[in-house]
Design an enzyme around this catalytic site. Sequence first.
Site, PDB file in Angstrom:
ATOM      1  N   ASP A  28       0.828  -1.208   0.000  1.00 58.11           N
ATOM      2  CA  ASP A  28       0.000   0.000   0.000  1.00 58.11           C
ATOM      3  C   ASP A  28       0.865   1.262   0.000  1.00 58.11           C
ATOM      4  OD1 ASP A  28      -2.353   1.412  -0.035  1.00 58.11           O
ATOM      5  OD2 ASP A  28      -2.727   1.254   2.115  1.00 58.11           O
ATOM      6  N   HIS A  45       2.576   3.381  -8.952  1.00 57.87           N
ATOM      7  CA  HIS A  45       2.386   1.950  -9.220  1.00 57.87           C
ATOM      8  C   HIS A  45       3.593   1.386  -9.972  1.00 57.87           C
ATOM      9  CE1 HIS A  45      -1.556   2.214  -7.616  1.00 57.87           C
ATOM     10  NE2 HIS A  45      -2.089   2.894  -8.612  1.00 57.87           N
ATOM     11  N   LEU A 139      10.733 -20.528  -4.466  1.00 60.12           N
ATOM     12  CA  LEU A 139       9.682 -19.705  -3.872  1.00 60.12           C
ATOM     13  C   LEU A 139       8.347 -19.811  -4.639  1.00 60.12           C
ATOM     14  CD1 LEU A 139       8.956 -17.216  -1.945  1.00 60.12           C
ATOM     15  CD2 LEU A 139       9.640 -15.783  -3.865  1.00 60.12           C
TER      16      LEU A 139
HETATM   17  C1  IPE Z   1      -5.398  -2.700  -0.258  1.00 64.23           C
HETATM   18  O1  IPE Z   1      -5.068  -1.383  -0.454  1.00 64.23           O
HETATM   19  C2  IPE Z   1      -5.444  -3.421  -1.574  1.00 64.23           C
HETATM   20  C3  IPE Z   1      -4.164  -3.670  -2.194  1.00 64.23           C
HETATM   21  C4  IPE Z   1      -2.999  -3.422  -1.673  1.00 64.23           C
HETATM   22  C5  IPE Z   1      -4.215  -4.280  -3.504  1.00 64.23           C
HETATM   23  P1  IPE Z   1      -6.187  -0.259  -0.631  1.00 64.23           P
HETATM   24  O2  IPE Z   1      -5.474   1.018  -0.783  1.00 64.23           O
HETATM   25  O3  IPE Z   1      -7.119  -0.637  -1.732  1.00 64.23           O
HETATM   26  O4  IPE Z   1      -6.976  -0.351   0.753  1.00 64.23           O
HETATM   27  P2  IPE Z   1      -7.775   0.747   1.547  1.00 64.23           P
HETATM   28  O5  IPE Z   1      -8.751   1.357   0.578  1.00 64.23           O
HETATM   29  O6  IPE Z   1      -6.792   1.751   2.035  1.00 64.23           O
HETATM   30  O7  IPE Z   1      -8.413   0.006   2.669  1.00 64.23           O
HETATM   31  C1  IPE Z   2      -1.495   0.228  -3.407  1.00 63.17           C
HETATM   32  O1  IPE Z   2      -1.289   1.593  -3.454  1.00 63.17           O
HETATM   33  C2  IPE Z   2      -1.672  -0.397  -4.763  1.00 63.17           C
HETATM   34  C3  IPE Z   2      -3.043  -0.835  -5.071  1.00 63.17           C
HETATM   35  C4  IPE Z   2      -4.049  -0.821  -4.259  1.00 63.17           C
HETATM   36  C5  IPE Z   2      -3.262  -1.325  -6.418  1.00 63.17           C
HETATM   37  P1  IPE Z   2      -2.482   2.629  -3.475  1.00 63.17           P
HETATM   38  O2  IPE Z   2      -2.814   2.918  -4.892  1.00 63.17           O
HETATM   39  O3  IPE Z   2      -3.604   2.136  -2.646  1.00 63.17           O
HETATM   40  O4  IPE Z   2      -1.799   3.887  -2.805  1.00 63.17           O
HETATM   41  P2  IPE Z   2      -2.432   4.897  -1.762  1.00 63.17           P
HETATM   42  O5  IPE Z   2      -3.002   4.100  -0.647  1.00 63.17           O
HETATM   43  O6  IPE Z   2      -3.477   5.662  -2.516  1.00 63.17           O
HETATM   44  O7  IPE Z   2      -1.292   5.745  -1.328  1.00 63.17           O
HETATM   45 MG    MG Z   3      -4.093   2.378  -0.679  1.00 65.74          MG
END
Ligand code: IPE
Ligand code: IPE
Ligand code: MG
Length: 249
Positions: A28, A45, A139
């Site tokens: 995240d 990303h 792995l």
């Molecule tokens: C969780 O992250 C999902 C992934 C890492 C793929 P999100 O950014 O979607 O989760 P929330 O919205 O903060 O709970």
């Molecule tokens: C995690 O990073 C990746 C996915 C959920 C695909 P985010 O895109 O949720 O990044 P934040 O949480 O907005 O910083």
């Molecule tokens: Mg996120």
Amino acid sequence: MTSQLSETGLLSAIDRERLPHHIAVIMDGNGRWAQKRRLPRIAGHRAGMRAVRQGVEACRRLGVPYLTLYAFSVENWKRPQAEVDLLMALLREFLKKEMRQMNRYRIRLRVIGRTRELPKAVQQDLRKAIEATKRNTGLTLSLALNYGARAEIVDALRKLVRKLKRSGKGEVSERAISQALYTRGLPDPDLLIRTSGEMRLSNFLLWQAAYAELWVTDTLWPDFTRRDLYQAVLDYQKRERRYGGLGLS
Ligand code: IPE
Ligand code: IPE
Ligand code: MG
């Protein structure tokens, strides 16, 4: 908890006899990483792919047999179409680029989630990559794609009910449910890492993580390195896992 140890210091402090068998990661913070740099979210990303390589490499070097990465949740479809499309494109790019390394290091790819709802081209690339790595014995890297733990449990129960109706046989037990989940054959995660400081599970492995040790870091996913993973494992080894009992000491 963080220490001042260097990467080699951390590596030598880790007890190889007590490694987690399965590490699961909620990757995240990509968006926030980009925002901090005034870049579009997708740049975060893209940078996150480098962190994936770091995490995989760290597990490989340590000899952790299972790594599961939460890459796209069933809820992530709520994001703007352009971001979703770019995430899918990045995934395809990753599969194409990493195939050679995966075979070189004997990494076996697996996917968990409602994969049939992913774009056809992504499904095809995934099938190819899974097929090409299925004999690898190093792995096991599982990607959680269009994954939601509640959806997974619903799918598992539907499977059990179907079997019961068809054959009149079968039982509802923890074992039966575990075996009907997408993660069938994977051990439950011992260590669950979340980056970017968020203290929630966001619908990830709710069943399997019942007794996982949680480790949250403020580091944003694109900044995650091998060192962070080693730190997590070292902290994990300091935890006392009691499973509801009174522990050993
Ligand atoms: C969780 O992250 C999902 C992934 C890492 C793929 P999100 O950014 O979607 O989760 P929330 O919205 O903060 O709970
Ligand atoms: C995690 O990073 C990746 C996915 C959920 C695909 P985010 O895109 O949720 O990044 P934040 O949480 O907005 O910083
Ligand atoms: Mg996120």
